[in-house]
Design a protein around this motif. Structure first.
Motif, short mmCIF file in Angstrom:
data_model
loop_
_atom_site.label_atom_id
_atom_site.label_comp_id
_atom_site.label_asym_id
_atom_site.label_seq_id
_atom_site.Cartn_x
_atom_site.Cartn_y
_atom_site.Cartn_z
N CYS A 146 0.82 -1.27 -0.03
CA CYS A 146 0.18 0.09 0.01
C CYS A 146 0.77 1.23 0.19
O CYS A 146 1.48 1.67 1.22
N PRO A 147 1.37 1.78 -1.26
CA PRO A 147 2.16 3.02 -1.15
C PRO A 147 1.50 4.04 -0.52
O PRO A 147 2.30 5.08 0.03
N GLU A 148 0.33 4.15 -0.28
CA GLU A 148 -0.46 5.26 0.16
C GLU A 148 0.01 5.72 1.79
O GLU A 148 -0.20 6.44 2.34
N LEU A 149 0.20 4.35 2.35
CA LEU A 149 0.53 4.27 3.66
C LEU A 149 1.99 4.31 4.30
O LEU A 149 2.80 3.40 3.72
N GLY A 150 2.23 5.10 4.76
CA GLY A 150 3.77 5.61 5.29
C GLY A 150 4.05 6.24 6.53
O GLY A 150 2.95 6.12 7.15
N LEU A 151 5.16 6.43 6.82
CA LEU A 151 5.22 6.97 8.02
C LEU A 151 4.63 8.39 8.27
O LEU A 151 4.01 8.43 9.39
N THR A 152 4.63 9.16 7.39
CA THR A 152 3.66 10.27 7.56
C THR A 152 2.06 10.09 7.95
O THR A 152 1.84 10.59 8.74
N GLU A 153 1.58 9.23 7.15
CA GLU A 153 0.10 8.64 7.28
C GLU A 153 -0.05 8.12 8.90
O GLU A 153 -0.99 8.44 9.42
N THR A 154 1.02 7.54 9.20
CA THR A 154 0.77 6.61 10.33
C THR A 154 1.02 7.81 11.42
O THR A 154 0.42 7.35 12.62
N ARG A 155 1.78 8.57 11.31
CA ARG A 155 2.15 9.74 12.34
C ARG A 155 0.71 10.70 12.54
O ARG A 155 0.37 10.97 13.78
N ARG A 156 0.17 10.94 11.53
CA ARG A 156 -1.23 11.70 11.45
C ARG A 156 -2.18 10.82 12.45
O ARG A 156 -2.92 11.28 13.27
N LEU A 157 -2.32 9.56 12.16
CA LEU A 157 -3.42 8.61 12.94
C LEU A 157 -2.96 8.82 14.20
O LEU A 157 -3.81 8.66 14.94
N THR A 158 -1.71 8.53 14.70
CA THR A 158 -1.12 8.39 15.79
C THR A 158 -1.70 9.82 16.63
O THR A 158 -2.07 9.87 17.84
N LEU A 159 -1.27 10.78 16.07
CA LEU A 159 -1.68 12.15 16.56
C LEU A 159 -3.28 12.27 16.82
O LEU A 159 -3.62 12.73 17.87
#
Length: 265
Positions: A146-159
């Protein structure tokens, strides 16, 4: 519920969440015990609320096991559950099967399933849902690479999760782990079950491996059973395993059936 992308998409999800009955989340402070002392000790007391956790079915055949683990965790955490999926995952895997959820003690009236066009739509919705304080758990199901899912996206979800106190479970099927901001990362596999009295089929049984956790040592593998009556994980009894399929986990049904939880190998 099938939801296509539109300006009203997220408002519709919020409205459905508000309508879920008997689904107020439990107290969201701290950690939730998984019932097995060795696991809780490794996690520093239990699985943290208000965080992102990754659950991996490293092979497609283990999708029902990982999905079952997500549903069992949702039982432990309490509150409304929003399950976000892509149209492709829904077509390949079939719909969530309410009788299978009942088999593990999950009340389907707490559940809202949203089927969205693609991974980008799922992640946008997940960020919004994770900010809803009314949500107990958001399960975000994405398959394969899933190229759409990366470190930036998981950081947003975490926040988002930390801000609301809601918990996000990232369910990854037939996928390899990539760098992320998740609090924990798990590999989930089915396992042979121990028969109950009178050789009745055993409880749903899983092999769990803690691949990573932030701020604490990684590593640890455990075999656990799900005790529906206690709504908790327990260590398996030490008797001969049941040879053959075990009690189906939330098996998947509707358009096509997913396999239930089966013995490894």
């Amino acid at each position: 519920m099938n939801t296509s992308e539109s300006p009203c998409e997220l408002q519709e999800l919020r409205r459905h969440i508000a309508g879920i009955q008997h689904a107020r989340p439990q107290e969201k402070e701290g950690c939730v015990s998984l019932g097995v002392e060795a696991i809780d000790r490794s996690l520093g007391g239990g699985l943290a609320r208000g965080k992102l956790h990754e659950l991996f079915a490293l092979e497609k055949e283990e999708e029902a096991s990982a999905a079952g683990f997500a549903a069992m965790l949702a039982v432990r955490f309490g509150g409304p559950v929003v399950w976000l999926r892509t149209e492709r995952a829904h077509a390949e895997g079939g719909g969530l099967y309410a009788p299978g959820l009942l088999d593990i003690g999950f009340d389907p009236t707490r559940l809202l399933v949203a089927v969205l066009p693609d991974a980008n739509a799922v992640l946008r919705a997940a960020n919004d849902i994770a900010r809803c304080r009314e949500v107990g758990i958001a399960i975000v199901e994405l398959w394969r690479r899933c190229p759409e899912l990366g470190l930036t996206e998981t950081r947003r979800l975490t926040l988002a999760a930390e801000g609301s106190g809601s918990t996000v479970l990232m369910l990854r099927v037939d996928a390899e782990p990539v760098p992320s901001a998740a609090q924990t990362r798990w590999s989930v596999q089915s396992a042979e079950a121990v028969p109950l009295d009178a050789n009745a089929p055993g409880r749903p049984t899983l092999n769990l491996e803690l691949l990573r956790q932030r701020g604490r040592p990684a590593g640890g593998s455990w075999r656990v059973e799900w005790d529906r009556d206690q709504a908790n994980f327990v260590e398996p009894a030490t008797s001969a395993p049941l040879r053959g399929p075990v009690v189906p986990l939330p098996s998947y049904g509707s358009d096509q059936a997913r396999p239930g939880l089966r013995r490894a190998g």
